[in-house]
Scaffold this motif. Structure first.
Motif, mmCIF file in Angstrom:
data_model
loop_
_atom_site.group_PDB
_atom_site.id
_atom_site.type_symbol
_atom_site.label_atom_id
_atom_site.label_comp_id
_atom_site.label_asym_id
_atom_site.label_seq_id
_atom_site.Cartn_x
_atom_site.Cartn_y
_atom_site.Cartn_z
ATOM 1 N N HIS A 78 -5.672 4.885 5.698
ATOM 2 C CA HIS A 78 -5.576 3.653 5.027
ATOM 3 C C HIS A 78 -6.684 2.754 4.088
ATOM 4 O O HIS A 78 -6.487 2.731 3.107
ATOM 5 N N CYS A 87 0.783 -1.194 -0.134
ATOM 6 C CA CYS A 87 -0.129 -0.099 -0.015
ATOM 7 C C CYS A 87 0.683 1.137 -0.169
ATOM 8 O O CYS A 87 1.815 1.339 0.818
ATOM 9 N N CYS A 117 -0.160 4.460 0.892
ATOM 10 C CA CYS A 117 -0.754 5.403 1.538
ATOM 11 C C CYS A 117 -0.027 6.025 2.497
ATOM 12 O O CYS A 117 0.985 5.415 2.803
ATOM 13 N N CYS A 138 0.741 3.777 5.495
ATOM 14 C CA CYS A 138 1.612 2.721 5.190
ATOM 15 C C CYS A 138 2.862 3.202 4.968
ATOM 16 O O CYS A 138 3.936 2.487 5.395
#
Ligand SMILES: [Zn+2]
Length: 387
Positions: A341, A310, A312, A315
């Protein structure tokens, strides 16, 4: 508003909706901003995670802070400081699901959940409130089956659908009147989606789709379907009847990746759902390998990100152990980081679905994703059809 289809295979398509506040590349997951906020996220965070549009709710904004204030502020986008496309829900579903709500031919009478005040909402009231809120895309005031009636029998379903259709005619008339006022004031016109209902009855779903297809709506909401199974059964039927050249929104759906895949496969262009942020606040987080509960003791010392793939903000910067610590100690940042997230996960998944459609890769992408998410055994249930 303009809707352009860039690529289509069967009912599955990728396109572009143009609104006075910019474009929405479809398919698209619309972030739920029920009370003019995506819970626990600032507008900068909403934009950074890649959300293209938000959906607010007429019922909630009508009660608090009141739609006249939002109109005075210059409309929903200005009021919440979000210069991107916006949608509003009609308030029908929320008002009719309140305990003690009374439904008649005229509309619904309900008690405010804030101060108990008795409020009447007619189709005309919903249109007027939505025009004051001033989102780019409005929904018809509808009567979902199973509300206001004590049972979900055939007779009560027919009655609810008749109301949905009568109210849609009234919404269309009122909406036209309000748009002519916008013309006079040199303000942009707003657009209205008809909302197809019909419950679990095939012939009622067909009748509702035919009713709306025959009238001059700018697009369509599909209401009253809350499982991927219902979507599989009724979306192909409904979307083959609705005009192909107009956009379609699946109301309140998109909690699970398979909902999104089923919707897109059968002709849905936009989705909205409160689940990703609601689940985030409970510590339930999406990963490529399925959902995890961050409160679980096994994440106490886990210094890996929620999902290694991920991209984002959460993360990129934080570990599972840190998130778990924030939740366990009741820190409000937990909700923000978890919501970033989860919202990114669904928004980005639908963006990836769009890329897959544009490169003729939808089926492979879907099967591959669902196999990882559910494990090979369950994935088969979700992807037995090849589009
Ligand atoms: Zn993430």
């Amino acid at each position: 508003m303009k809707f352009e289809i860039e690529k289509q295979d069967g009912l599955t398509r990728a396109g572009k909706i143009t609104t006075p506040h910019g474009e929405i590349c479809t398919p698209c997951f619309v972030a739920a901003a029920t009370k003019a906020t995506v819970k626990s996220l600032s507008v900068a965070q909403i934009e950074e995670l890649g959300a293209q549009a938000v959906l607010a709710n007429t019922y909630h904004l009508l009660l608090q802070p009141g739609v006249d204030l939002i109109a005075r502020a210059g409309g929903l986008a200005r009021f919440m400081g979000y210069d991107r496309p916006t949608f509003t829900d009609s308030g029908g579903f929320q008002t009719m699901s309140l305990p003690g709500a009374k439904i008649s031919q005229d509309g619904v009478v309900f008690k405010s959940h804030i101060d108990g005040a008795k409020i009447t909402m007619t189709p005309e009231d919903s249109m007027s409130a939505q025009h004051q809120i001033g989102a780019d895309i409005h929904m018809c005031f509808d009567c979902p089956i199973g509300y206001g009636e004590t049972d979900t029998s055939r007779a009560s379903a027919e009655k609810s659908l008749r109301l949905t259709h009568d109210w849609a005619e009234r919404c269309l008339t009122e909406h036209g009147k309000l748009n002519r006022q916008h013309d006079k004031n040199q303000q942009p016109r707003q657009v209205l989606y008809g909302v197809v209902q019909g419950g679990e009855f095939t012939d009622l779903r067909r009748a509702s789709a035919e009713f709306f297809a025959g009238r001059d709506f700018d697009g369509y909401g599909i209401g009253g379907m809350y499982t991927a199974e219902q979507g599989k059964e009724f979306l192909p039927l409904v979307n083959q009847i609705l005009p192909n050249e107009k956009p379609r929104h699946w109301l309140g759906m998109g909690a699970e990746p398979r909902d999104l895949f089923v919707g897109v496969q059968y002709g849905i262009d936009t989705f909205d759902c409160v689940a990703p942020t609601r689940q985030a606040r409970n510590g339930s987080l999406y990963t490529r390998g399925g959902r995890i509960n961050i409160l679980n003791a096994r994440y106490r010392d886990d210094l890996a990100p929620i999902d290694a793939e991920c991209a984002c903000y959460t993360c990129r910067n934080h570990s599972r152990a840190y998130l778990r610590h924030l939740f366990k100690s009741g820190e409000i940042l937990a909700c923000t980081l978890a919501s970033i997230h989860n919202e990114y996960f669904v928004v980005n998944l639908v963006d990836q679905i769009r890329t897959a459609i544009l490169s003729d890769n939808f089926v492979e992408f879907r099967d591959d994703f669902l196999e990882k998410y559910h494990g090979a055994k369950c994935a088969k249930i979700d992807s037995e059809e090849k589009s």
